[in-house]
Design an enzyme around this catalytic site. Structure first.
Site, PDB file in Angstrom:
ATOM      1  N   ARG A   1      -0.799 -24.956  15.435  1.00  8.43           N
ATOM      2  CA  ARG A   1      -0.623 -23.542  15.619  1.00  8.43           C
ATOM      3  C   ARG A   1      -1.465 -22.755  16.808  1.00  8.43           C
ATOM      4  NH1 ARG A   1       1.451 -19.400  10.999  1.00  8.43           N
ATOM      5  NH2 ARG A   1       2.042 -17.726  12.485  1.00  8.43           N
TER       6      ARG A   1
ATOM      7  N   GLU B   1      -2.952 -22.486  11.082  1.00 17.02           N
ATOM      8  CA  GLU B   1      -3.508 -22.446  12.434  1.00 17.02           C
ATOM      9  C   GLU B   1      -4.851 -23.433  12.173  1.00 17.02           C
ATOM     10  OE1 GLU B   1      -5.247 -19.333  15.243  1.00 17.02           O
ATOM     11  OE2 GLU B   1      -2.978 -19.067  15.091  1.00 17.02           O
TER      12      GLU B   1
ATOM     13  N   LYS C   1       1.797 -14.465  10.237  1.00 21.40           N
ATOM     14  CA  LYS C   1       0.627 -13.678  10.242  1.00 21.40           C
ATOM     15  C   LYS C   1       0.646 -12.046  10.288  1.00 21.40           C
ATOM     16  CE  LYS C   1      -1.659 -16.651  13.659  1.00 21.40           C
ATOM     17  NZ  LYS C   1      -2.055 -16.876  15.263  1.00 21.40           N
TER      18      LYS C   1
ATOM     19  N   HIS D   1       1.176  -5.736  24.265  1.00 20.13           N
ATOM     20  CA  HIS D   1       0.653  -7.248  24.235  1.00 20.13           C
ATOM     21  C   HIS D   1       1.164  -8.210  24.970  1.00 20.13           C
ATOM     22  CE1 HIS D   1      -0.819 -10.400  21.676  1.00 20.13           C
ATOM     23  NE2 HIS D   1       0.202 -11.055  21.659  1.00 20.13           N
TER      24      HIS D   1
ATOM     25  N   HIS E   1      -3.760 -15.766  24.954  1.00 18.78           N
ATOM     26  CA  HIS E   1      -4.165 -14.678  23.922  1.00 18.78           C
ATOM     27  C   HIS E   1      -5.620 -14.419  24.239  1.00 18.78           C
ATOM     28  CE1 HIS E   1      -0.207 -15.315  22.951  1.00 18.78           C
ATOM     29  NE2 HIS E   1      -0.122 -14.171  21.996  1.00 18.78           N
TER      30      HIS E   1
ATOM     31  N   HIS F   1      -6.250 -10.561  24.923  1.00 18.27           N
ATOM     32  CA  HIS F   1      -6.773  -9.737  23.457  1.00 18.27           C
ATOM     33  C   HIS F   1      -8.053  -9.102  24.129  1.00 18.27           C
ATOM     34  CE1 HIS F   1      -4.901 -12.212  19.988  1.00 18.27           C
ATOM     35  NE2 HIS F   1      -3.989 -11.290  20.587  1.00 18.27           N
TER      36      HIS F   1
ATOM     37  N   ASN G   1      -1.439 -19.562  20.984  1.00 16.91           N
ATOM     38  CA  ASN G   1      -2.345 -18.567  21.485  1.00 16.91           C
ATOM     39  C   ASN G   1      -2.644 -18.706  22.962  1.00 16.91           C
ATOM     40  OD1 ASN G   1      -3.015 -17.058  19.146  1.00 16.91           O
ATOM     41  ND2 ASN G   1      -3.913 -18.726  18.274  1.00 16.91           N
TER      42      ASN G   1
ATOM     43  N   ARG H   1      -1.731  -7.161  -5.305  1.00 16.64           N
ATOM     44  CA  ARG H   1      -2.038  -8.433  -4.990  1.00 16.64           C
ATOM     45  C   ARG H   1      -0.743  -9.421  -4.572  1.00 16.64           C
ATOM     46  NH1 ARG H   1      -5.220  -7.232  -9.237  1.00 16.64           N
ATOM     47  NH2 ARG H   1      -7.711  -7.340  -8.861  1.00 16.64           N
TER      48      ARG H   1
ATOM     49  N   GLU I   1       6.213 -13.874  25.944  1.00 15.27           N
ATOM     50  CA  GLU I   1       5.977 -14.961  24.754  1.00 15.27           C
ATOM     51  C   GLU I   1       7.169 -15.968  24.793  1.00 15.27           C
ATOM     52  OE1 GLU I   1       3.558 -15.122  22.713  1.00 15.27           O
ATOM     53  OE2 GLU I   1       2.842 -13.168  22.451  1.00 15.27           O
TER      54      GLU I   1
ATOM     55  N   LYS J   1       8.745 -21.597  17.285  1.00 11.66           N
ATOM     56  CA  LYS J   1       7.968 -21.045  16.337  1.00 11.66           C
ATOM     57  C   LYS J   1       7.989 -21.518  15.133  1.00 11.66           C
ATOM     58  CE  LYS J   1       4.776 -17.984  15.311  1.00 11.66           C
ATOM     59  NZ  LYS J   1       4.688 -16.582  15.447  1.00 11.66           N
TER      60      LYS J   1
END
Length: 429
Positions: free
Chosen positions: A306, A302, A208, A330, A313, A317, A310, A186, A250, A292
């Site tokens: 934030r 997000e 992330k 990517h 993206h 994606h 993307n 955990r 990026e 960032k």
């Protein structure tokens, strides 16, 4: 003029635009923007004040180091940026509580930097016990099955909650190690040592973490912040050109969504960046990390601003998922996605056509693809975009450009016919 097709094979709302910004109501967006401006001023002061000289513990070489702080209250952490920092085991050791560390890397980085990292840590503290696990390299291995190898190793070594997982590698390793750390007992400690442009300017910062699912990229994961990010820019010397270019996409993204001066700088210095000029690399990495860190500090999980990170993206994606993870890197898929987002923004009348052309030209100069693969159809795009993480209440939201260079919006309030026009312009079927 249409750019030549890119062929990977063989390569070794709730908001209305007039009422909202960044996908949040204007009264809230103004608060976020004010806080972000204040954070930017503080971080630039911190960065300038932190410029210092870091001497490696394993060698006598020195390098100018800069520090960018990610401000998250009691979970704040530093990003160290400089040359030969992988030799500075003492700096890394101070962010590893306890005496056990599990280094997670891949088959490529193992040969280049694993022993160097172990030696530096041992030189700093001979009592530190370092174990390691080596995963296969590539986006196609970013799965729950492969991730299980990290937990297997941790259990075999009888690591407890006081242990630290250290990610040594690119974005895939960082994402997987962070998720493994978040879930193991955990939650155990976690540090990032990114070795690619993509991971240094983006994925290692912000917490992330996760793995891919056959039906969608990065669908299984969590937000879990590292204790520090240590960026040794000299690790980019061994990065293949294709990987270097992928990470540059990026950096271009930051210029498009919030940092017009960075975009201008990239237009003037792209050749130096691709040649890995040390000063150009250091500037691009630091500026990206500042951008960032500001966004993460303002919106860690997000819920608003934030999501602007993307840009491209959602389209990208879809390309990665449809073509098979690893076919396109990517950053290559995001490059195509950013051009598609800019194209749609022009069709909506939200940006001048010149921004689209500058974007396409800059990405082409970085040796990145700007056209959709022939195998992608309009229906494929729509099916995969429908399961994007930005979908809310069944409504697709996109990050689109708006206003002058450096402006963007996250919105589901757009004319769907313009999305159809963009998909039709880019897809051959």
């Amino acid at each position: 003029m249409q750019a030549p097709a890119f062929t990977p094979a063989g390569m070794n709302t709730w908001q209305r635009p007039c009422q909202c910004k960044f996908g949040i109501p204007l009264h809230r967006a103004n608060v976020v923007e004010t806080a972000t401006r204040q954070l930017r001023r503080r971080m630039r002061i911190q960065t300038a004040a932190a410029a210092t000289t870091a001497e490696g513990t394993a060698t006598t070489s020195t390098a100018t180091m800069k520090v960018v702080q990610v401000n998250l209250g009691d979970r704040s952490y530093p990003i160290y940026i400089g040359q030969h920092l992988l030799n500075d085991g003492a700096r890394l050791r101070k962010h590893i509580p306890g005496n056990r560390v599990l280094i997670v890397t891949n088959t490529t980085i193992e040969k280049l930097y694993l022993q160097k990292c172990i030696d530096a840590l041992k030189a700093a503290d001979s009592n530190l016990q370092a174990d390691w696990v080596v995963l296969p390299d590539g986006e196609e291995h970013k799965t729950m099955e492969v991730l299980g190898q990290v937990w297997d190793k941790a259990l075999q070594c009888r690591l407890d909650r006081g242990s630290t997982f250290l990610a040594l590698g690119g974005g895939v390793i960082g994402d997987m190690t962070g998720f493994a750390a978040a879930a193991y007992q955990r939650g155990v400690h976690f540090v990032q040592v990114p070795t690619t442009v993509m991971s240094q300017v983006d994925s290692s910062v912000g917490g992330k973490t996760g793995v891919n699912h056959p039906l969608g990229k990065n669908m299984i994961g969590s937000f879990y912040q590292p204790r520090c990010v240590l960026i040794d820019t000299t690790t980019l010397d061994t990065l293949p050109p294709r990987e270097l270019a992928s990470g540059v996409s990026e950096i271009v993204k930051y210029g498009l969504i919030r940092d017009a001066q960075l975009f201008d700088w990239l237009e003037a210095n792209m050749d130096k960046l691709l040649e890995r000029d040390p000063e150009a690399v250091a500037h691009a990495v630091e500026r990206s990390c500042i951008n960032k860190a500001e966004v993460v500090a303002a919106d860690e999980k997000e819920g608003g601003v934030r999501a602007t990170l993307n840009l491209g993206h959602t389209f990208g994606h879809a390309i990665e998922t449809a073509t098979g993870y690893g076919t396109y890197l990517h950053g290559e898929a995001v490059s195509i996605g950013m051009v598609m987002a800019a194209d749609m923004s022009v069709r909506l009348g939200w940006i001048e056509p010149s921004i689209l052309e500058r974007t396409r030209t800059l990405l082409e100069r970085a040796n990145l693809p700007v056209t959709v693969p022939d195998s992608m159809s309009i229906d494929t795009f729509k099916q995969l975009m429908a399961v994007d993480k930005k979908v809310q209440a069944g409504k697709l939201r996109l990050v689109l450009l708006k206003g002058p260079l450096g402006g963007c919006i996250v919105t589901g309030d757009f004319d769907p016919a313009k999305l159809d026009e963009t998909l039709a312009a880019f897809c051959k079927q």
